[in-house]
Scaffold this active site. Structure first.
Site, PDB file in Angstrom:
ATOM      1  N   CYS A   1       0.340  -2.768   1.870  1.00  0.00           N
ATOM      2  CA  CYS A   1       0.506  -3.130   0.329  1.00  0.00           C
ATOM      3  C   CYS A   1       1.848  -3.363   0.080  1.00  0.00           C
ATOM      4  CB  CYS A   1       0.046  -1.759  -0.108  1.00  0.00           C
ATOM      5  SG  CYS A   1      -0.005  -2.133  -2.037  1.00  0.00           S
TER       6      CYS A   1
ATOM      7  N   LYS B   1       2.756   3.639   7.106  1.00  0.00           N
ATOM      8  CA  LYS B   1       3.504   2.835   6.044  1.00  0.00           C
ATOM      9  C   LYS B   1       4.926   2.975   5.683  1.00  0.00           C
ATOM     10  CE  LYS B   1       2.879   1.371   1.176  1.00  0.00           C
ATOM     11  NZ  LYS B   1       2.160   1.635  -0.107  1.00  0.00           N
TER      12      LYS B   1
ATOM     13  N   GLU C   1      -6.478  -0.344   0.761  1.00  0.00           N
ATOM     14  CA  GLU C   1      -5.585   0.672   1.164  1.00  0.00           C
ATOM     15  C   GLU C   1      -6.139   1.903   0.540  1.00  0.00           C
ATOM     16  OE1 GLU C   1      -0.643   1.777   0.257  1.00  0.00           O
ATOM     17  OE2 GLU C   1      -2.071   0.324  -1.282  1.00  0.00           O
TER      18      GLU C   1
END
Length: 262
Positions: free
Chosen positions: A147, A110, A40
Site C-alpha cells: 500500500c 510494512k 491489504e
C-alpha cells in the site's frame, strides 16, 4: 505467465473474509494463474471501528491463514496478501504473507506506515525494519510492497536493483480528493521508475477505492477493476521486461547510489 488480482469488501468477520479469499484462490487457479495478489489487511474491517484490523490480529498459525493454507495445498498458485499479526499489547504488525503449496514461503513487515491525510497507522501498528525479500514465480523475480510503500520510489528501486522484474502491492487505498488520480499515477510511475510489472490489489469497501490494476514495465495498464468486487487477469512475460530495459535502461543510466534504509 498469468497473474491475477482480486478485490473485495472486507467484512468484520474473519471467517467470511477467509472464505472469500479461498474462493478467489480457487478461481485464479482454475484460470491457470501462477500468481494471485489480494488486498491489504484482510482479517477484518468495520467502517464504525477503524482499529478492528489491529484488534482482530492473528498469528501466522491462526485460523485465518490455516484456511488459506489448506486451499493453497490444492494447486501451484502463489498467493500474496497482508494480515495484522500481534506484537505487543494492543498493537500489531501489518504483515505481507506469501503462500505456496500450503506454506508461508515469505513475509514482510510494512515499512511505511500510513501517517497521512489525517490518518495515523502508527498509532496501533509497528513498522518493519527490513527491505522485503525477492521471491520467484515461474522464473520471474518478484518484489514485495504494501500500500503506502507505493509513494516511496526508493523501495521499488531497491527491489528492482536486486533483480525484481515484477512488483506486487496488496493495498487498501483510502478514498479522498485526488486519491484515485494518485493511485493510477503512482502505479505507472513506479513501473516506469523500475521497468517492472506491477500487480496491485485494492480493498473495495466503503472507505477504499478498489481499482486493482496490472501495469506493464512501460507504465501501461493492461488489466483493471473499478470499485466493485472483481478478479482480473493479465499475461506477463520476462521478454517484455527485457525489451523495455533495452529501450529504456534507467536502471543502468542512474547516477545515484543504491537506496538504503535509515
Amino acid at each position: 505467465m498469468i497473474v491475477a488480482a482480486g478485490q473485495f469488501a472486507v467484512t468484520p468477520d474473519w471467517r467470511t473474509n477467509a472464505q472469500t479469499c479461498v474462493a478467489l484462490m480457487a478461481q485464479a487457479a482454475a484460470r491457470q494463474a501462477s500468481l494471485l495478489v489480494l488486498p491489504e489487511a484482510l482479517l477484518a474491517r468495520d467502517d464504525a471501528d477503524p482499529h478492528l484490523s489491529v484488534k482482530s490480529a492473528q498469528t501466522l498459525d491462526g485460523g485465518f491463514l490455516s484456511l488459506l493454507r489448506t486451499e493453497s495445498q490444492r494447486n501451484a498458485l502463489t498467493t500474496v496478501l497482508t494480515v495484522h499479526v500481534p506484537s505487543t499489547e494492543g498493537r500489531a504488525v501489518n504483515t505481507l504473507v506469501v503462500l505456496r503449496a500450503g506454506e508461508v514461503i515469505a513475509q514482510y513487515a510494512k515499512l511505511h506506515l500510513y501517517d497521512a491525510f489525517n490518518m495515523q497507522e502508527s498509532a496501533r501498528v509497528d513498522a518493519g525494519c527490513d527491505i522485503p525479500p525477492l521471491i520467484e514465480v515461474e522464473g520471474m523475480k518478484v518484489g514485495l510492497m504494501t500500500c503506502y510503500d507505493l509513494r516511496f520510489p526508493e523501495l521499488a528501486l531497491s527491489l528492482a536493483l536486486q533483480g525484481a522484474e515484477l512488483l506486487v502491492l496488496p493495498a487498501a487505498w483510502v478514498r479522498g480528493p485526488l486519491k484515485e488520480q494518485h493511485w493510477a499515477t503512482l502505479l505507472s510511475a513506479r513501473a516506469l521508475d523500475t521497468t517492472c510489472y506491477i500487480v496491485a490489489a485494492g480493498e473495495c469497501g466503503n472507505k477504499n477505492i478498489g481499482q486493482s490494476r496490472v501495469v506493464d514495465p512501460q507504465g501501461v495498464t493492461v488489466a483493471a477493476a473499478a470499485e466493485a468486487p472483481q478478479l482480473i487477469f493479465a499475461e506477463v512475460t520476462p521478454d517484455r521486461v527485457v525489451q523495455t530495459r533495452e529501450k529504456l535502461p534507467v536502471l543502468r543510466n542512474r547516477r545515484f547510489a543504491v537506496p538504503h534504509l535509515l
